[in-house]
Scaffold this active site. Structure first.
Site, PDB file in Angstrom:
ATOM      1  N   ASP A   1       0.847  -1.183   0.000  1.00 18.59           N
ATOM      2  CA  ASP A   1       0.000   0.000   0.000  1.00 18.59           C
ATOM      3  C   ASP A   1       0.890   1.242   0.000  1.00 18.59           C
ATOM      4  O   ASP A   1       2.097   1.151   0.197  1.00 18.59           O
ATOM      5  CB  ASP A   1      -1.033   0.004   1.126  1.00 18.59           C
ATOM      6  CG  ASP A   1      -0.444   0.035   2.518  1.00 18.59           C
ATOM      7  OD1 ASP A   1       0.789  -0.048   2.667  1.00 18.59           O
ATOM      8  OD2 ASP A   1      -1.233   0.140   3.480  1.00 18.59           O
TER       9      ASP A   1
ATOM     10  N   PHE B   1       6.737   2.114  -4.301  1.00 17.81           N
ATOM     11  CA  PHE B   1       8.114   2.295  -3.836  1.00 17.81           C
ATOM     12  C   PHE B   1       8.669   3.697  -4.106  1.00 17.81           C
ATOM     13  O   PHE B   1       9.683   4.080  -3.544  1.00 17.81           O
ATOM     14  CB  PHE B   1       9.071   1.235  -4.421  1.00 17.81           C
ATOM     15  CG  PHE B   1       8.815  -0.150  -3.912  1.00 17.81           C
ATOM     16  CD1 PHE B   1       9.291  -0.558  -2.673  1.00 17.81           C
ATOM     17  CD2 PHE B   1       8.083  -1.054  -4.665  1.00 17.81           C
ATOM     18  CE1 PHE B   1       9.039  -1.841  -2.197  1.00 17.81           C
ATOM     19  CE2 PHE B   1       7.832  -2.339  -4.195  1.00 17.81           C
ATOM     20  CZ  PHE B   1       8.309  -2.728  -2.953  1.00 17.81           C
TER      21      PHE B   1
END
Length: 233
Positions: free
Chosen positions: A74, A87
């Site tokens: 998430d 990321f």
């Protein structure tokens, strides 16, 4: 959801090419419930990423251009970090610990110098779909939007990629992402699994050499490789 808040019709917020390939894999009732939930959260809570960045991953990477999927869980839950790419963080934001390990492995694998920042839009623009399984989160509350319907939405995305006629390399890092390998059923694709890059997981990611392995799989299929050193857009 407050009565005066209109639900979000999520598929219509997607680029048209993604709408076309996702719609056959989406359950309309689940998607509608998710749209009501997400609209209510944006109206009453601080939610990341901002709604205009909700589908950034899809806007940067059209399905016909997608060559690699990197699946996160998430979004980052601190202010200013999340901008719709797994990321990745915005320009000027400190690189989070997991991404530091990704960059460390990138250096070990391909000799790429540590990037100056953590914005990965340069990967996304080359056909790397930087997708989270859950696309929204409340501020300071990781996992707060899990099990609300996003998982079905992003599973549909993986199924749509699986149906593509060109090879896609699926980079699945960590136990949660690795469960999604079962959705990849077409033998033309390549699944590369590894541990999560979080520093709390000291084994299984560092040394996995995912970037060179992904490029080899693409080259073997006659596809252009990813210039992994081009992190920023």
């Amino acid at each position: 959801m407050p009565d005066d808040v209109a639900p979000l019709d999520l598929p219509t917020l997607l680029p048209s090419d993604w709408q076309a390939v996702l719609t056959p894999h989406l359950d309309p009732a689940v998607t509608a419930d998710l749209g009501r939930f997400v609209a209510g959260e944006y109206a009453t809570q601080t939610v990341f990423p901002p709604v205009e960045d909700l589908f950034s991953a899809y806007r940067h990477c059209a399905p016909q251009d997608c060559r690699v999927l990197i699946l996160g869980q998430d979004p980052y839950h601190k202010a200013g970090q999340a901008h719709g790419l797994s990321f990745s963080v915005r320009d000027g934001v400190a690189v989070p610990p997991s991404l530091r390990n990704v960059f460390k492995e990138l250096g070990e694998d391909l000799g790429v110098p540590k990037p100056a920042g953590g914005n990965l839009s340069g990967w996304a623009d080359q056909g790397v779909l930087l997708l989270n399984s859950v696309l929204t989160v409340r501020q300071a509350t990781p996992g707060s939007h899990a099990n609300k319907g996003w998982e079905e939405f992003t599973d549909a995305t993986i199924r749509a990629l699986d149906a593509l006629e060109h090879r896609v390399v699926f980079l699945l890092w960590g136990g949660y992402a690795r469960k999604k390998a079962a959705l990849v059923t077409n033998s033309r694709h390549v699944v590369l699994e590894a541990g999560h890059p979080s520093p709390m997981n000291p084994r299984g990611f560092l040394g996995s050499r995912p970037f060179s392995a992904a490029n080899k799989a693409l080259a073997d299929a006659g596809l252009p490789t990813v210039e992994w050193e081009r992190t920023a857009g």
